[in-house]
Scaffold this active site. Structure first.
Site, mmCIF file in Angstrom:
data_model
loop_
_atom_site.group_PDB
_atom_site.id
_atom_site.type_symbol
_atom_site.label_atom_id
_atom_site.label_comp_id
_atom_site.label_asym_id
_atom_site.label_seq_id
_atom_site.Cartn_x
_atom_site.Cartn_y
_atom_site.Cartn_z
ATOM 1 N N ARG A 1 0.813 -1.229 0.000
ATOM 2 C CA ARG A 1 0.000 0.000 0.000
ATOM 3 C C ARG A 1 0.842 1.273 0.000
ATOM 4 N NH1 ARG A 1 -3.602 -2.945 3.673
ATOM 5 N NH2 ARG A 1 -5.322 -3.740 2.416
ATOM 6 N N LYS B 1 4.192 11.426 -11.684
ATOM 7 C CA LYS B 1 3.383 10.529 -12.528
ATOM 8 C C LYS B 1 4.127 9.212 -12.701
ATOM 9 C CE LYS B 1 0.576 13.583 -15.417
ATOM 10 N NZ LYS B 1 0.284 13.975 -16.812
ATOM 11 N N GLU C 1 11.671 16.797 -25.244
ATOM 12 C CA GLU C 1 10.996 17.368 -24.069
ATOM 13 C C GLU C 1 11.549 18.746 -23.708
ATOM 14 O OE1 GLU C 1 8.310 16.353 -22.690
ATOM 15 O OE2 GLU C 1 8.127 14.235 -23.212
ATOM 16 N N LYS D 1 9.519 22.320 -15.165
ATOM 17 C CA LYS D 1 8.484 21.310 -14.918
ATOM 18 C C LYS D 1 8.062 21.299 -13.452
ATOM 19 C CE LYS D 1 6.827 16.681 -15.533
ATOM 20 N NZ LYS D 1 6.942 15.351 -16.125
ATOM 21 N N GLU E 1 -3.233 18.038 -12.297
ATOM 22 C CA GLU E 1 -3.570 18.326 -13.690
ATOM 23 C C GLU E 1 -5.009 18.794 -13.889
ATOM 24 O OE1 GLU E 1 -3.191 15.813 -17.690
ATOM 25 O OE2 GLU E 1 -1.305 15.885 -16.609
ATOM 26 N N ARG F 1 -0.933 22.308 -15.572
ATOM 27 C CA ARG F 1 -0.086 21.141 -15.820
ATOM 28 C C ARG F 1 -0.394 20.492 -17.175
ATOM 29 N NH1 ARG F 1 1.830 16.170 -11.779
ATOM 30 N NH2 ARG F 1 3.185 15.225 -13.344
ATOM 31 N N ASN G 1 1.513 18.506 -21.735
ATOM 32 C CA ASN G 1 1.108 17.498 -22.716
ATOM 33 C C ASN G 1 1.254 18.000 -24.151
ATOM 34 O OD1 ASN G 1 0.241 15.420 -20.888
ATOM 35 N ND2 ASN G 1 -1.489 16.711 -20.367
ATOM 36 N N HIS H 1 1.846 15.598 -26.957
ATOM 37 C CA HIS H 1 1.665 14.250 -26.417
ATOM 38 C C HIS H 1 0.352 13.579 -26.830
ATOM 39 C CE1 HIS H 1 5.127 15.354 -24.090
ATOM 40 N NE2 HIS H 1 5.118 14.235 -23.407
ATOM 41 N N HIS I 1 1.357 10.339 -28.298
ATOM 42 C CA HIS I 1 1.103 9.075 -27.592
ATOM 43 C C HIS I 1 0.310 8.107 -28.462
ATOM 44 C CE1 HIS I 1 1.753 10.277 -23.073
ATOM 45 N NE2 HIS I 1 2.870 9.999 -23.714
ATOM 46 N N HIS J 1 9.830 7.732 -27.493
ATOM 47 C CA HIS J 1 8.946 8.774 -26.960
ATOM 48 C C HIS J 1 9.260 10.125 -27.610
ATOM 49 C CE1 HIS J 1 6.300 10.757 -24.110
ATOM 50 N NE2 HIS J 1 7.265 11.600 -23.792
#
Length: 339
Positions: free
Chosen positions: A108, A130, A172, A214, A224, A228, A232, A235, A239, A249
């Site tokens: 957990r 993330k 990036e 960032k 987000e 934020r 993206n 992306h 993606h 990527h």
């Protein structure tokens, strides 16, 4: 080793700039740590990991999946990892994503930290909390937002990086310049990739600048709901085509940024597409590409940024000023088919 602490909503993260992997023992207790890395890193830097509990994974995005998570969990149980253990991900974005995700669900939730070894991981993947895995062609479909305890930057680890991984990471960096930092865009225009590879001080300053861009965006909007989303940029379409065509990527995001410029021309009046395309090309990245637009749109519709019949799409007003637009899916379908 320069330590700076940055506060997020539920945690504080210690950033160790100008550090070395050999200093890891000063940050975490070796007897309670388990290192997670991949075969490439272990081959290049395994001599620095002697006497550490280490789990070595196969390298590549295709292994950022649930069966890999199961394998890591089984090995953690065998090693006797408990709630006082700390996982340390040493590697690129795949390793940081997997490590953070496993640490968030094992017993957990246990502590974790990162030693990023690629440009991409240093400026992007290791920052912001993330963590997750892919499901089929759907990137990062399962995951959590949970901050690491620390980041340790060791610029010497970039020495084993192949040229393609340097280019991958600069996608990036260019993204950050496009959405938030016009001055950095000009700096990138004034230099070449070879300049940054040769001049370690120049590269260290660029990495730090991007890490802080960032970090500040995430601090202001960790989960987000607003700003934020700007991260993206490139992306959404990127993606969709990344796993379709087994692109890196950086390659996929670069193509995504190129087409986001053209969508920006239509929706925000953006006039600097050629400058962005030229900079991406200068750093060895692809721009225009043939792709199955129908299939890409089908995948894109399942993107996490979709809300009801609209997609949150990151566009540019001008270089250095990103903006989020909600585009109706019917309109977006027509736009993508016309690219």
């Amino acid at each position: 080793m320069v330590k700076r602490t940055y506060k997020f909503s539920t945690a504080s993260v210690d950033y160790y700039f100008e550090g070395q992997l050999s200093q890891l023992g000063k940050i975490v207790d070796k007897t309670h740590a388990v290192i997670i890395t991949d075969e490439n890193i272990f081959k290049a830097h395994g001599n620095k990991l002697k006497n550490w509990n280490t789990i070595v994974l196969k390298a590549g995005e295709e292994f950022k999946i649930q069966p890999t998570v199961d394998t890591i969990v089984e090995q953690l149980i065998e090693l006797g990892a408990d709630r006082k253990s700390t996982l340390v991900g040493i590697g690129g974005g795949v390793i940081t994503d997997l490590t953070g995700y496993v640490a968030s669900v094992y017993m957990r939730g246990i502590k974790f930290g990162f030693v990023p070894t690629t440009v991409l991981a240093l400026v992007d993947a290791s920052i912001g909390g993330k963590n997750g895995i892919d499901v089929g062609v759907f990137k990062n479909m399962v995951g959590v937002i949970r901050q690491p305890s620390f980041l340790l930057h060791d610029m010497s680890l970039l020495s084993s990086l192949p040229q393609s991984e340097w280019e991958n990471g600069f996608a990036e960096i260019i993204k950050h310049a496009c959405i938030k930092d016009a001055a950095m865009f000009k700096e990138l225009e004034a230099h070449t990739l070879a300049d940054y590879q040769k001049k370690k001080i120049l590269m260290a300053a660029l990495i730090k600048r991007n890490a802080l861009i960032k970090t500040k965006v995430v601090q202001a909007d960790e989960f987000e709901s607003g700003d934020r989303k700007l991260l993206n940029y490139g992306h959404t379409l990127g993606h969709a085509i990344e796993n379709m065509y087994e692109l890196s990527h950086g390659q996929a995001i670069s193509i995504g940024m190129t087409y986001a410029c053209h969508i920006s021309e239509q929706l925000t009046g953006f006039k600097q597409t050629q400058k962005v395309v030229s900079l991406l090309s200068k750093y060895g990245l692809p721009t225009y590409a043939e792709f199955d637009k129908k299939k890409a749109f089908e995948i894109l519709q399942k993107d996490k940024k979709k809300v009801k019949a609209e997609m949150s799409y990151v566009l540019l007003n001008k270089i250095g000023k990103g903006v989020v637009k909600n585009i109706p899916l019917t309109q977006l379908k027509t736009i993508i088919e016309s690219l």
